[in-house]
Design a protein around this motif. Sequence first.
Motif, PDB file in Angstrom:
ATOM      1  N   MET A   1       0.851  -1.194   0.000  1.00 29.12           N
ATOM      2  CA  MET A   1       0.000   0.000   0.000  1.00 29.12           C
ATOM      3  C   MET A   1       0.888   1.247   0.000  1.00 29.12           C
ATOM      4  O   MET A   1       1.772   1.368   0.845  1.00 29.12           O
ATOM      5  N   PRO A   2       0.708   2.192  -0.924  1.00 30.57           N
ATOM      6  CA  PRO A   2       1.555   3.379  -0.992  1.00 30.57           C
ATOM      7  C   PRO A   2       1.520   4.191   0.302  1.00 30.57           C
ATOM      8  O   PRO A   2       0.508   4.197   1.022  1.00 30.57           O
ATOM      9  N   LEU A   3       2.637   4.855   0.580  1.00 33.02           N
ATOM     10  CA  LEU A   3       2.741   5.623   1.818  1.00 33.02           C
ATOM     11  C   LEU A   3       1.669   6.704   1.890  1.00 33.02           C
ATOM     12  O   LEU A   3       1.096   6.942   2.966  1.00 33.02           O
ATOM     13  N   LEU A   4       1.372   7.369   0.779  1.00 27.64           N
ATOM     14  CA  LEU A   4       0.349   8.409   0.780  1.00 27.64           C
ATOM     15  C   LEU A   4      -0.999   7.841   1.214  1.00 27.64           C
ATOM     16  O   LEU A   4      -1.745   8.489   1.956  1.00 27.64           O
ATOM     17  N   SER A   5      -1.315   6.625   0.777  1.00 28.91           N
ATOM     18  CA  SER A   5      -2.587   5.993   1.170  1.00 28.91           C
ATOM     19  C   SER A   5      -2.630   5.751   2.668  1.00 28.91           C
ATOM     20  O   SER A   5      -3.668   5.955   3.312  1.00 28.91           O
ATOM     21  N   TRP A   6      -1.511   5.311   3.249  1.00 30.24           N
ATOM     22  CA  TRP A   6      -1.458   5.111   4.696  1.00 30.24           C
ATOM     23  C   TRP A   6      -1.645   6.437   5.433  1.00 30.24           C
ATOM     24  O   TRP A   6      -2.349   6.513   6.450  1.00 30.24           O
ATOM     25  N   ILE A   7      -0.996   7.493   4.938  1.00 26.31           N
ATOM     26  CA  ILE A   7      -1.113   8.807   5.572  1.00 26.31           C
ATOM     27  C   ILE A   7      -2.566   9.270   5.567  1.00 26.31           C
ATOM     28  O   ILE A   7      -3.106   9.690   6.597  1.00 26.31           O
ATOM     29  N   LEU A   8      -3.214   9.187   4.409  1.00 30.39           N
ATOM     30  CA  LEU A   8      -4.597   9.649   4.305  1.00 30.39           C
ATOM     31  C   LEU A   8      -5.534   8.784   5.148  1.00 30.39           C
ATOM     32  O   LEU A   8      -6.476   9.301   5.780  1.00 30.39           O
ATOM     33  N   LEU A   9      -5.289   7.473   5.184  1.00 29.02           N
ATOM     34  CA  LEU A   9      -6.134   6.580   5.974  1.00 29.02           C
ATOM     35  C   LEU A   9      -6.054   6.920   7.452  1.00 29.02           C
ATOM     36  O   LEU A   9      -7.080   7.051   8.132  1.00 29.02           O
ATOM     37  N   PHE A  10      -4.845   7.092   7.969  1.00 24.29           N
ATOM     38  CA  PHE A  10      -4.694   7.359   9.400  1.00 24.29           C
ATOM     39  C   PHE A  10      -5.063   8.796   9.747  1.00 24.29           C
ATOM     40  O   PHE A  10      -5.479   9.069  10.880  1.00 24.29           O
ATOM     41  N   CYS A  11      -4.941   9.707   8.803  1.00 23.53           N
ATOM     42  CA  CYS A  11      -5.456  11.062   9.035  1.00 23.53           C
ATOM     43  C   CYS A  11      -6.970  11.028   9.194  1.00 23.53           C
ATOM     44  O   CYS A  11      -7.541  11.691  10.064  1.00 23.53           O
ATOM     45  N   LEU A  12      -7.625  10.234   8.346  1.00 23.16           N
ATOM     46  CA  LEU A  12      -9.075  10.092   8.433  1.00 23.16           C
ATOM     47  C   LEU A  12      -9.482   9.457   9.756  1.00 23.16           C
ATOM     48  O   LEU A  12     -10.407   9.920  10.425  1.00 23.16           O
ATOM     49  N   LEU A  13      -8.764   8.411  10.152  1.00 21.19           N
ATOM     50  CA  LEU A  13      -9.073   7.755  11.420  1.00 21.19           C
ATOM     51  C   LEU A  13      -8.792   8.678  12.600  1.00 21.19           C
ATOM     52  O   LEU A  13      -9.589   8.760  13.540  1.00 21.19           O
ATOM     53  N   GLY A  14      -7.662   9.378  12.555  1.00 23.23           N
ATOM     54  CA  GLY A  14      -7.300  10.267  13.660  1.00 23.23           C
ATOM     55  C   GLY A  14      -8.280  11.399  13.850  1.00 23.23           C
ATOM     56  O   GLY A  14      -8.559  11.810  14.976  1.00 23.23           O
ATOM     57  N   GLY A  15      -8.839  11.907  12.749  1.00 24.22           N
ATOM     58  CA  GLY A  15      -9.791  13.017  12.869  1.00 24.22           C
ATOM     59  C   GLY A  15     -11.200  12.562  13.138  1.00 24.22           C
ATOM     60  O   GLY A  15     -11.854  13.034  14.069  1.00 24.22           O
ATOM     61  N   ALA A  16     -11.691  11.599  12.346  1.00 26.09           N
ATOM     62  CA  ALA A  16     -13.092  11.201  12.434  1.00 26.09           C
ATOM     63  C   ALA A  16     -13.406  10.395  13.687  1.00 26.09           C
ATOM     64  O   ALA A  16     -14.475  10.550  14.281  1.00 26.09           O
ATOM     65  N   LEU A  17     -12.480   9.522  14.126  1.00 20.30           N
ATOM     66  CA  LEU A  17     -12.762   8.685  15.288  1.00 20.30           C
ATOM     67  C   LEU A  17     -12.976   9.513  16.547  1.00 20.30           C
ATOM     68  O   LEU A  17     -13.832   9.201  17.378  1.00 20.30           O
ATOM     69  N   SER A  18     -12.203  10.597  16.699  1.00 24.45           N
ATOM     70  CA  SER A  18     -12.364  11.440  17.881  1.00 24.45           C
ATOM     71  C   SER A  18     -13.722  12.131  17.866  1.00 24.45           C
ATOM     72  O   SER A  18     -14.369  12.282  18.906  1.00 24.45           O
ATOM     73  N   VAL A  19     -14.178  12.555  16.674  1.00 27.32           N
ATOM     74  CA  VAL A  19     -15.487  13.196  16.572  1.00 27.32           C
ATOM     75  C   VAL A  19     -16.597  12.199  16.904  1.00 27.32           C
ATOM     76  O   VAL A  19     -17.550  12.510  17.627  1.00 27.32           O
ATOM     77  N   ILE A  20     -16.474  10.978  16.381  1.00 30.35           N
ATOM     78  CA  ILE A  20     -17.501   9.956  16.630  1.00 30.35           C
ATOM     79  C   ILE A  20     -17.561   9.605  18.111  1.00 30.35           C
ATOM     80  O   ILE A  20     -18.642   9.461  18.696  1.00 30.35           O
ATOM     81  N   ALA A  21     -16.379   9.483  18.736  1.00 34.66           N
ATOM     82  CA  ALA A  21     -16.349   9.158  20.164  1.00 34.66           C
ATOM     83  C   ALA A  21     -16.982  10.274  20.990  1.00 34.66           C
ATOM     84  O   ALA A  21     -17.788  10.023  21.891  1.00 34.66           O
ATOM     85  N   ALA A  22     -16.609  11.517  20.666  1.00 34.12           N
ATOM     86  CA  ALA A  22     -17.194  12.639  21.398  1.00 34.12           C
ATOM     87  C   ALA A  22     -18.672  12.794  21.083  1.00 34.12           C
ATOM     88  O   ALA A  22     -19.462  13.257  21.925  1.00 34.12           O
ATOM     89  N   GLY A  23     -19.093  12.382  19.874  1.00 36.77           N
ATOM     90  CA  GLY A  23     -20.489  12.512  19.475  1.00 36.77           C
ATOM     91  C   GLY A  23     -21.425  11.613  20.256  1.00 36.77           C
ATOM     92  O   GLY A  23     -22.648  11.767  20.166  1.00 36.77           O
ATOM     93  N   ALA A  24     -20.869  10.668  21.021  1.00 33.91           N
ATOM     94  CA  ALA A  24     -21.717   9.833  21.876  1.00 33.91           C
ATOM     95  C   ALA A  24     -22.517  10.688  22.852  1.00 33.91           C
ATOM     96  O   ALA A  24     -23.592  10.285  23.309  1.00 33.91           O
ATOM     97  N   TYR A  25     -21.989  11.880  23.154  1.00 32.16           N
ATOM     98  CA  TYR A  25     -22.702  12.824  24.029  1.00 32.16           C
ATOM     99  C   TYR A  25     -24.089  13.145  23.468  1.00 32.16           C
ATOM    100  O   TYR A  25     -25.054  13.359  24.214  1.00 32.16           O
ATOM    101  N   LEU A  26     -24.187  13.177  22.142  1.00 31.88           N
ATOM    102  CA  LEU A  26     -25.447  13.552  21.514  1.00 31.88           C
ATOM    103  C   LEU A  26     -26.525  12.485  21.673  1.00 31.88           C
ATOM    104  O   LEU A  26     -27.696  12.745  21.376  1.00 31.88           O
ATOM    105  N   LEU A  27     -26.151  11.299  22.114  1.00 33.85           N
ATOM    106  CA  LEU A  27     -27.119  10.218  22.271  1.00 33.85           C
ATOM    107  C   LEU A  27     -27.919  10.328  23.569  1.00 33.85           C
ATOM    108  O   LEU A  27     -28.922   9.651  23.729  1.00 33.85           O
ATOM    109  N   PHE A  28     -27.459  11.198  24.477  1.00 34.41           N
ATOM    110  CA  PHE A  28     -28.189  11.381  25.728  1.00 34.41           C
ATOM    111  C   PHE A  28     -29.529  12.057  25.456  1.00 34.41           C
ATOM    112  O   PHE A  28     -29.656  12.852  24.512  1.00 34.41           O
TER     113      PHE A  28
END
Length: 262
Positions: free
Chosen positions: A1-28
């Motif tokens: 897998m090209p290095l750029l693909s790894w960078i973009l994949l982990f950038c997506l995970l690093g940004g989106a996962l934190s939002v999803i985890a914090a978004g659990a607050y909205l389920l209350f």
Amino acid sequence: MPLLSWILLFCLLGGALSVIAAGAYLLFPERVRTALLPHLVSFAIGALLGAAFLALLPHALATPGIDDYHVISATVLLGVLGFFLLEKLVLWRHCHEAHCEVHTADEPENHDHNPAAGTLILIGDAVHNLVDGVLIGAAFLTDFHLGVVTSLAVAAHEIPQEVGDFAILLNSGYTRVRAFVFNIISSLATLVGGLIAYLSLQQAEAALPYVLAIAASSFIYVAVADLIPGLHKRVHGAATAQQMALIAAGVLVIYAAHTTLH
């Protein structure tokens, strides 16, 4: 897998996962969220100030090549003044619509919604996410395993701050769905930062301290100008002690996350 693909994949995970985890607050349920909101705003103040003074600015000042700290201080000052003017423009736009959300005469006195605060926090968060992407990209270009660890650190570090961002957006009149969608969109700036690092790391490194300083100025401005004044509506001792404790908690969480993950 090209290095750029790894960078973009982990950038997506690093940004989106934190939002999803914090978004659990909205389920209350709404009743619970309404009760929690004032406390989360106090926590958000501490998280914003902690991120600005304990993470962003120290990194900006410690960047190699920065010999004159006055340049960083001037950038923060210009950033604060720039966000002041930006908020003026946002308020002006809202006050020229059919229903002014800021200066409506028949609004109740306890109405705390400030649409400008939500706009500013999204801008500041996008800048912060952009910087995170640059850091992730630079780490992957240095060493693959360092890139993975850095990505996980970014996700963990962002969760408490994203909770605060949700509180600010809801306090600014955003709906739960709108707050979640806009935070997800803001998190995509991490992808842009990773791409910038991959394509032109040298130029990105040169601009990094100034981007960090601007991100810090946005967090400082939102905390001091938009959020702290609302806390003064509750002036009795117990409320003040509670607010101070939650602000301190926000600072300590950012401090612990930052020191533990570095």
